[in-house]
Design a protein around this motif. Sequence first.
Motif: not given
Length: 816
Positions: A8, A68, A70-71, A622-623, A633-636, A639-640
């Motif tokens: 990323n 992780d 996302a979180t 955070k996700a 959000i459900k993604t990093p 990326k959201a």
Amino acid sequence: MKVCQDNNGMIWVATEDGLNRYDGSKFIVFRNIPGDSTSLASNLVNTINVDSKGRTFIGSYAGLQLHDPATDTFSPLAKTPDGQTFASAINDLIFRKNGEIIVIGNKVGRIVKADNKGIVIEPAFTDHPEIEYVHNGIEDIDGDLWLLKEEMGTYRLDSDNNIYRYFGRPGDPVLTSITIGRNGVIYAGSMKHGLFQFDKKSDKFIPVNTPNNDHSFVKELYTDVNGEIYLATDGRGLKVFNPMSNKISDVKFGNGDLDYHKQKVHSVTKDDSNNLWLGIYQKGLVMLPAHPNSFKYIGHKSVANNVIGSNCVTTMCRDANGILWVGIDNDGVYGVNPDGTQHAHYLNPVPEVVINIFEDSRQNLWLGTYLNGAGILNRKTGQIEFIKLHDIYNRDVQRCYAFSEDNKGNIWIATMGQGLFSYNLDTKTTKHCDDLLGKIESWICTLHYSPANDVLYLGTYSGLYKIENPSGDRKISQFSPSSIIYSMLESKSGIIWVASSNGLIRFDPKTNSEKLYTTENGLPSNVIYAIQEDDASSLWISMNAGLAQFNPEKETFTTFYVEEGLQSNEFYKNASFKDANGTIYFGGMNGITYFNPKNVIIPGRKWTVRITDFYVHGNAIKAGMKSGSRTIIKTPVFKAQEFKLAHTDNSFSIEFGTREYNRPESLIYRYSLDNEKWIDLPHGTNAVNFSDMSPGNHTLRIVAVDNGIQSDESVITINIAPVWYNSWWTKLIYLIIVLGVIYYAYYVIQMRARRKREAIERNYEAQINEAKLQFFINISHEIRTPMTLVMSPLQKLMASDTTAPSTETPNEFCDL
């Protein structure tokens, strides 16, 4: 310390005090939190590795974890197949061509499973018990594994599971790092014996012999995409080996503030923009840009060029002998030779604070001071001959801020608060221009004489003054009275460029017209200190917020900051100079920045903007986090594309960035909310706050502008839920209730109308019946009355008739 870039674009730094991540705008530090199983297991982080799937593995003294994104949490420590913790310090990972991931450290294992729930590692190479306590390793192009055990030797494990040992005996070289170079050649480094190359034919490591052979103390090796081998050394700085030329050269870094020859470089890597990242022991992280600019430095931060003291540079002038004379606040005057060595330092009788240095046509070196007036310096002895200046009250002039020479041999002297003076080089007499008192501002910061038009320009605390024919019948004009003028420059085209407190002013002496350039035009600051013109007619401008290049034709600005080699972002008023070679000098808080504009690279490229953080009530999102009952959000976060917030969280902050790691502060971010007007953020600002946003969908568009090159739009949607009584389902209930009320009202009205109609009908029927009854009563009465009149005589007649017996009564007859 180890440095790594993930898929990323984030830069990760492993340290002995936690894990650091740089997203282009800020560092985030991860540490062990006692009682939190999702935190870093140990603050002593040894390695960071990213596999082909984009997974980031963190190896520490406690074991192996997976990050992780996302979180921003970490998986539990790796376990063995039987559920036990894989108890081993992790030093590195080897990603094999067949997809295997080999874990090396106190123990060596093979990863059989890795996801956010955990990592499972099974023992590897159990038939070779000597493979333990491995420090470093790689897989070569033949699929052989190379494992370094430092003093215990280096091992090679081939595809047939045969093992070979190199070194490891007392006195043998101790290999500390290994890499694969061009064409699959294996190179290894040793702290005491330098660089080695593995020779397949002889099956031996052979020392690399170079002309200088200065490549000892190798701590780590890194091969770039060009096949060059970087040698990170422990106390010898960073070196690079070119296999084609068989030469090793030093990599210079730092703006002179570090002695790069002696630095302990423990890690080296390149990012996807070809910037070089160095982990330096006891110093920290250093980034070397792929295309460094040619700004050079003189001052106390330089080990080699510390020749002018440590205070602020107030003025500069290179004399006819090539000596650069520098005025230093509270430290007198320094002379610097053309080779950069110190020529002289004069303090006492030279005053402590020299504001201006000027060489006239007869090579007299004038000093303008803060408390001691003006004088001429004897460059050999350091003595100063003061020029007596008195105002109309016969007071000594203390503050002399500028000099300028006209074409008649007059030296014009600007003072602070006591007006303008002149000194004639032939007669050596001074004159106070007291006839100008009341006509010009007496607080004069700078002077400029234009010989082509015989015009003297004064920069004052009340703007710009233009004095035509200053030695004769003067004609005075004033411009920009609300600006403080710090410096002036006449360009080759005859335009007077003015550095002011309100921005850059373009003054055309032919038309007396002005044009002001400010931050709205791309300047990072409106406070302009000094201006110089290069040979290509571009202007170079020093400010209190960096250095800028201005293209007068395109009217565009390119900015530069301290990270690119400047002495500081804060320069000093009227402290600039251009020599005969075209080299430009600017003075400031920490010394002198000088450069040849021909060698300066004008940066700028098209970046991709990404969200780096989203804050609600000061907390980074955070996700999986909730806003009310909604999942935000459900993604990093980077990326959201949509953020869902409750109505109570309608105030938030958004932070964004790019992969511009070299000069992020030079970017200008622009944003537009809900297709409204684009708003430019100030230089160095990469965040925006929103308050009391209305419910509904809001579209935010963001772009980054890098020296005129604009990125594509990055678009996110922020959905804010309404208050419960304004939600769609509440409105539906409201609608149902309203419709129910309307229906009920309609029903009641209809029932009342029907009852009314029925009542009317009943009343009407009753009236009809009454009418019928009355009719029959009336008819009966009408008929009965005549019959009574008839019956009465008949009864009398019948009663009197006695001849015939009656068989019926009168009533019966009557009924007939």
